[in-house]
Scaffold this motif. Sequence first.
Motif, mmCIF file in Angstrom:
data_model
loop_
_atom_site.group_PDB
_atom_site.id
_atom_site.type_symbol
_atom_site.label_atom_id
_atom_site.label_comp_id
_atom_site.label_asym_id
_atom_site.label_seq_id
_atom_site.Cartn_x
_atom_site.Cartn_y
_atom_site.Cartn_z
ATOM 1 N N LEU A 36 9.529 -0.691 -2.775
ATOM 2 C CA LEU A 36 8.361 -1.192 -3.497
ATOM 3 C C LEU A 36 8.268 -0.516 -4.862
ATOM 4 O O LEU A 36 7.922 -1.158 -5.859
ATOM 5 C CB LEU A 36 7.086 -0.962 -2.695
ATOM 6 C CG LEU A 36 5.802 -1.493 -3.297
ATOM 7 C CD1 LEU A 36 5.888 -2.999 -3.549
ATOM 8 C CD2 LEU A 36 4.626 -1.186 -2.395
ATOM 9 N N ALA A 37 8.618 0.756 -4.938
ATOM 10 C CA ALA A 37 8.583 1.480 -6.217
ATOM 11 C C ALA A 37 9.535 0.858 -7.238
ATOM 12 O O ALA A 37 9.250 0.837 -8.433
ATOM 13 C CB ALA A 37 8.930 2.952 -5.999
ATOM 14 N N GLU A 38 10.641 0.316 -6.771
ATOM 15 C CA GLU A 38 11.598 -0.341 -7.647
ATOM 16 C C GLU A 38 11.070 -1.704 -8.129
ATOM 17 O O GLU A 38 11.227 -2.074 -9.281
ATOM 18 C CB GLU A 38 12.905 -0.548 -6.875
ATOM 19 C CG GLU A 38 13.973 -1.330 -7.589
ATOM 20 C CD GLU A 38 15.173 -1.613 -6.678
ATOM 21 O OE1 GLU A 38 15.998 -2.442 -7.084
ATOM 22 O OE2 GLU A 38 15.282 -1.027 -5.578
ATOM 23 N N LYS A 143 4.343 -1.120 3.077
ATOM 24 C CA LYS A 143 3.229 -0.527 3.813
ATOM 25 C C LYS A 143 1.987 -0.357 2.945
ATOM 26 O O LYS A 143 0.987 0.198 3.384
ATOM 27 C CB LYS A 143 3.657 0.814 4.400
ATOM 28 C CG LYS A 143 4.719 0.637 5.485
ATOM 29 C CD LYS A 143 5.080 1.935 6.155
ATOM 30 C CE LYS A 143 6.104 1.657 7.248
ATOM 31 N NZ LYS A 143 6.405 2.881 8.014
ATOM 32 N N THR A 144 2.039 -0.819 1.698
ATOM 33 C CA THR A 144 0.918 -0.697 0.774
ATOM 34 C C THR A 144 -0.093 -1.818 1.011
ATOM 35 O O THR A 144 0.292 -2.961 1.178
ATOM 36 C CB THR A 144 1.412 -0.735 -0.682
ATOM 37 O OG1 THR A 144 2.264 0.405 -0.897
ATOM 38 C CG2 THR A 144 0.263 -0.696 -1.667
ATOM 39 N N ARG A 145 -1.374 -1.472 0.989
ATOM 40 C CA ARG A 145 -2.461 -2.436 1.083
ATOM 41 C C ARG A 145 -3.497 -2.085 0.019
ATOM 42 O O ARG A 145 -3.917 -0.921 -0.095
ATOM 43 C CB ARG A 145 -3.128 -2.428 2.456
ATOM 44 C CG ARG A 145 -2.218 -2.651 3.643
ATOM 45 C CD ARG A 145 -1.595 -4.026 3.680
ATOM 46 N NE ARG A 145 -0.822 -4.235 4.886
ATOM 47 C CZ ARG A 145 0.456 -3.917 5.044
ATOM 48 N NH1 ARG A 145 1.130 -3.356 4.053
ATOM 49 N NH2 ARG A 145 1.084 -4.157 6.177
ATOM 50 N N VAL A 146 -3.877 -3.074 -0.755
ATOM 51 C CA VAL A 146 -4.873 -2.896 -1.811
ATOM 52 C C VAL A 146 -5.946 -3.960 -1.611
ATOM 53 O O VAL A 146 -5.615 -5.148 -1.505
ATOM 54 C CB VAL A 146 -4.236 -3.024 -3.215
ATOM 55 C CG1 VAL A 146 -5.276 -2.929 -4.306
ATOM 56 C CG2 VAL A 146 -3.156 -1.969 -3.410
ATOM 57 N N ALA A 147 -7.207 -3.565 -1.563
ATOM 58 C CA ALA A 147 -8.302 -4.507 -1.313
ATOM 59 C C ALA A 147 -9.294 -4.489 -2.463
ATOM 60 O O ALA A 147 -9.752 -3.420 -2.891
ATOM 61 C CB ALA A 147 -9.004 -4.163 -0.007
#
Length: 152
Positions: A36-38, A143-147
């Motif tokens: 994800l960082a890439e 695994k990242t979640r942003v709400a």
Amino acid sequence: MDKSPMDMASFPTDYKVSEKMVRIIYGRPQLKNRSLAELAPTGEVRRTGANEATEVTFYKDVNFGGKDIKAGSYSLFTIPGEEEWTVILNKNLNQWGSYFYDESADVARVTVPNGSDSSSLEEFSIAFKEVEDGAHMIMGWDKTRVAVPITF
């Protein structure tokens, strides 16, 4: 088949178009053994999906993450961070990616915590979760979640 197929999410999720509050159309890139960082580097403006910039339509005035937003359509961009993400609504539509992103066309910038989940999502996904007085627009990848809270 498109490598990053287009998808749509809306709230409420029923089929009564006349009652829709918000709809979002976006491309769904996949991790494909990449990090994800890439794909979403920290500190850089990104299109929040794939292909054309993600487009969100509010069918009535809303409060988006603490900012009052008029009904209408906007491009959605994000700036990923380690602790929090900046979520941007921009008035310029029909943009390819974030290559022509123009900060002067921003309507709102909101900062939300960077959350996580134990399960990994291969495809970037956006969904709405109903909460009291509105919904949370949840963006997830790996695994990242942003709400982002939205009140109507």
